[in-house]
Enzyme design. Structure first.
Site, short mmCIF file in Angstrom:
data_model
loop_
_atom_site.label_atom_id
_atom_site.label_comp_id
_atom_site.label_asym_id
_atom_site.label_seq_id
_atom_site.Cartn_x
_atom_site.Cartn_y
_atom_site.Cartn_z
N GLY A 233 0.77 -1.24 0.00
CA GLY A 233 0.00 0.00 0.00
C GLY A 233 0.79 1.28 0.00
N GLU A 275 4.46 -6.22 2.16
CA GLU A 275 4.21 -6.89 0.87
C GLU A 275 3.84 -5.84 -0.17
OE1 GLU A 275 1.41 -9.89 2.27
OE2 GLU A 275 -0.21 -8.44 2.24
N GLY A 277 3.92 -3.90 -3.62
CA GLY A 277 4.10 -4.20 -5.03
C GLY A 277 4.28 -2.91 -5.81
N ARG A 278 3.28 -2.05 -5.71
CA ARG A 278 3.25 -0.82 -6.50
C ARG A 278 4.54 0.01 -6.38
NH1 ARG A 278 -1.50 1.81 -7.68
NH2 ARG A 278 -2.45 0.59 -6.01
N ARG A 313 -5.86 1.38 -15.59
CA ARG A 313 -6.09 2.19 -14.39
C ARG A 313 -6.84 3.51 -14.67
NH1 ARG A 313 -2.77 4.17 -11.48
NH2 ARG A 313 -3.63 3.71 -9.46
N TYR A 317 -10.21 3.43 -12.61
CA TYR A 317 -10.29 4.24 -11.38
C TYR A 317 -10.23 5.74 -11.64
CZ TYR A 317 -8.01 -0.05 -9.37
OH TYR A 317 -7.63 -1.31 -9.00
N CYS A 343 -13.99 0.17 -28.06
CA CYS A 343 -15.35 0.68 -28.20
C CYS A 343 -15.94 0.96 -26.82
CB CYS A 343 -16.21 -0.32 -28.95
SG CYS A 343 -15.47 -0.78 -30.52
N GLU A 344 -15.25 1.76 -26.08
CA GLU A 344 -15.66 2.17 -24.73
C GLU A 344 -15.21 3.60 -24.59
OE1 GLU A 344 -17.21 0.87 -22.16
OE2 GLU A 344 -17.48 -1.14 -23.01
C1 LIG Z 1 -2.41 -5.82 -3.61
C2 LIG Z 1 -1.90 -6.32 -2.34
C3 LIG Z 1 -0.63 -5.97 -1.91
C4 LIG Z 1 0.24 -5.01 -2.64
O1 LIG Z 1 -0.28 -3.73 -2.62
P1 LIG Z 1 0.55 -2.54 -3.26
O2 LIG Z 1 -0.41 -1.42 -3.27
O3 LIG Z 1 0.96 -2.99 -4.61
O4 LIG Z 1 1.72 -2.30 -2.38
C5 LIG Z 1 -0.16 -6.54 -0.76
N1 LIG Z 1 -0.91 -7.40 -0.05
C6 LIG Z 1 -2.13 -7.74 -0.43
C7 LIG Z 1 -2.89 -8.68 0.40
C8 LIG Z 1 -2.67 -7.22 -1.58
O5 LIG Z 1 -3.91 -7.57 -1.95
#
Ligand SMILES: *Cc1c(COP(=O)(O)O)cnc(C)c1O
Length: 419
Positions: A233, A275, A277-278, A313, A317, A343-344
């Site tokens: 997050g 955890e 990712g982004r 995205r 969103y 076509c959106e």
């Molecule tokens: C999507 C997700 C993440 C990663 O979130 P980021 O915004 O990419 O950091 C980590 N844990 C869980 C359970 C997720 O669903």
């Protein structure tokens, strides 16, 4: 403020485009690795160690995962396919956290087979998991906590009490009691209450919330958590006027909280994990497309060969993605809706965006496509998934996923003339 310019020149991108069809995503490996190292540096103080499990869904390409593994990252998986990707890259055992919801038994079985840390989303999953694993729980288990009204929400995940994830506070205590009584020996505690959050204090508050819970679990149940997982997050500055989360600050403030809570209560050492990712890959990916058309009706439109099928995205969103035109930095500026061909009517990368006015045939760079970009892609309108390119340095780049062909797309159809 964040400087938003393409790290690639027009000539460098044209050199790739000479061999790879546009649109494509290109990822800057060096920048990605440097960022991962800065993240680990910010948490090098943690007595029990620190680890980020890369949320595979952000960029599920094994070549990228391999590079991240070399920097010490594990994998955060939420599906069978993501587990298999980790396995292929050699990320196994407790370098994987399996954080899933609404999980089928075969996915739990695969996670257990790999020795992954299983993070349960619901109290009813204790029994479900036990059955799925033939009557025996793993020796290590983790629960996902949903603080509900006890914590303010954030824009993408929403209010915790309206989020489908995790255990309530009461269920959490009940759940650990059940695990303890069933003979589970090792425990972790997880929460994930934010997505794309740029306020650094939010993560400090989340850490404090978990530290307090760890103390309470120890005092009331005698359950000792060996690790905490603060979830992902951490946001990224999609807009130039935004600023990246100061990781060193977050690390410092979490350290203060750790010392004032865990150390002061005589607990620890506890491993801290995340955890994300982004923030690991997002800013280091760029979707490159070419201008096909300019259209002037009630508004001015710039039509690209890329579409929402390559990066959904903005359409999904309303997200902002910065757009630059390498080689035209000094051109007169003009306001456009920048579109793809689906076509959106929400197939727009930007609405009323002022950019340097490109010429037809120019390459356009859509920034921050490195997370939930290619991975959220789709095949609507029989659009083909694009190639992915890993950029190492000038003159050294390679295709890490070829562009899909029509034969790939039709491969699951048994119909004359199609496959
Ligand atoms: C999507 C997700 C993440 C990663 O979130 P980021 O915004 O990419 O950091 C980590 N844990 C869980 C359970 C997720 O669903």
């Amino acid at each position: 403020m964040t400087e938003k310019s393409s790290p690639f020149t027009k000539e460098q991108l044209e050199a790739i485009a000479a061999e790879v069809p546009t649109p494509f995503h290109v990822y800057d490996e060096g920048a990605m690795r440097a960022n991962a190292r800065a993240f680990y540096d910010a948490f090098s103080w943690v007595p029990g160690g620190f680890k980020n499990f890369f949320a595979v869904k952000a960029l599920p390409n094994p070549h990228v995962m391999q590079a991240l593994k070399a920097e010490g990252l594990g994998g955060d998986c939420s599906s069978y396919g993501e587990l298999v990707l980790c396995e292929a890259v050699g990320i196994t055992g407790e370098d994987i956290v399996f954080t899933s919801n609404d999980t089928p038994a075969y996915e739990f079985q695969k996670a257990a087979e790999l020795g992954a840390i299983i993070n349960l989303d619901d109290i009813s999953h204790i029994d479900y998991l036990e059955k799925a694993l033939g009557g025996k729980l793993p020796e290590l288990l983790c629960f996902r906590y949903n603080p509900g009204p006890l914590k303010a929400g954030n824009a993408i995940i929403g209010k915790p009490e309206e989020a489908k994830y995790g255990f309530t506070r009461e269920q959490l205590f009940e759940g650990y009691r059940i695990l303890r009584d069933k003979g589970v020996k090792r425990f972790g505690l997880h929460t994930m209450v934010a997505s794309n959050e740029l306020n650094p204090d939010y993560f400090v508050e989340t850490a404090q919330m978990l530290f307090d819970l760890v103390v309470e679990l120890d005092r009331t149940l005698g359950v000792r958590c060996e690790f905490l997982n603060l979830g992902g997050g951490i946001g990224i500055p999609y807009r130039p006027e935004q600023t990246a989360v100061d990781l060193a600050y977050v690390g410092r403030k979490i350290r203060e909280a750790y010392e004032a809570t865990i150390v002061a209560e005589g607990l620890g050492p506890i491993k801290i994990t995340m955890e994300c990712g982004r923030m690991i890959t997002g800013p280091y990916g760029y979707l490159v497309g070419r201008v096909l058309h300019k259209k002037a009706i009630y508004k001015d439109y710039l039509g690209l060969d890329a579409s929402m099928a390559n990066l959904m995205r903005p359409g999904m969103y309303g997200s902002y993605h910065h757009i630059t035109v390498p080689g035209r930095e000094d051109a007169p500026r003009k306001v456009y809706d920048i579109t793809g061909s689906l076509c959106e009517n929400n197939d727009k990368f930007a609405i009323d965006r002022e950019i340097p006015d490109p010429e037809i045939g120019d390459l356009v760079v859509i920034h921050d496509s490195g997370a939930h970009g290619h991975s959220m892609g789709f095949n609507y309108n029989a659009k083909l998934r694009s190639a992915e390119v890993l950029w190492q340095r000038e003159g050294k780049w390679r295709v890490i996923r070829r562009a899909e062909t029509l034969a790939d797309h039709f491969a699951t159809l048994d119909y004359p003339g199609l496959s």
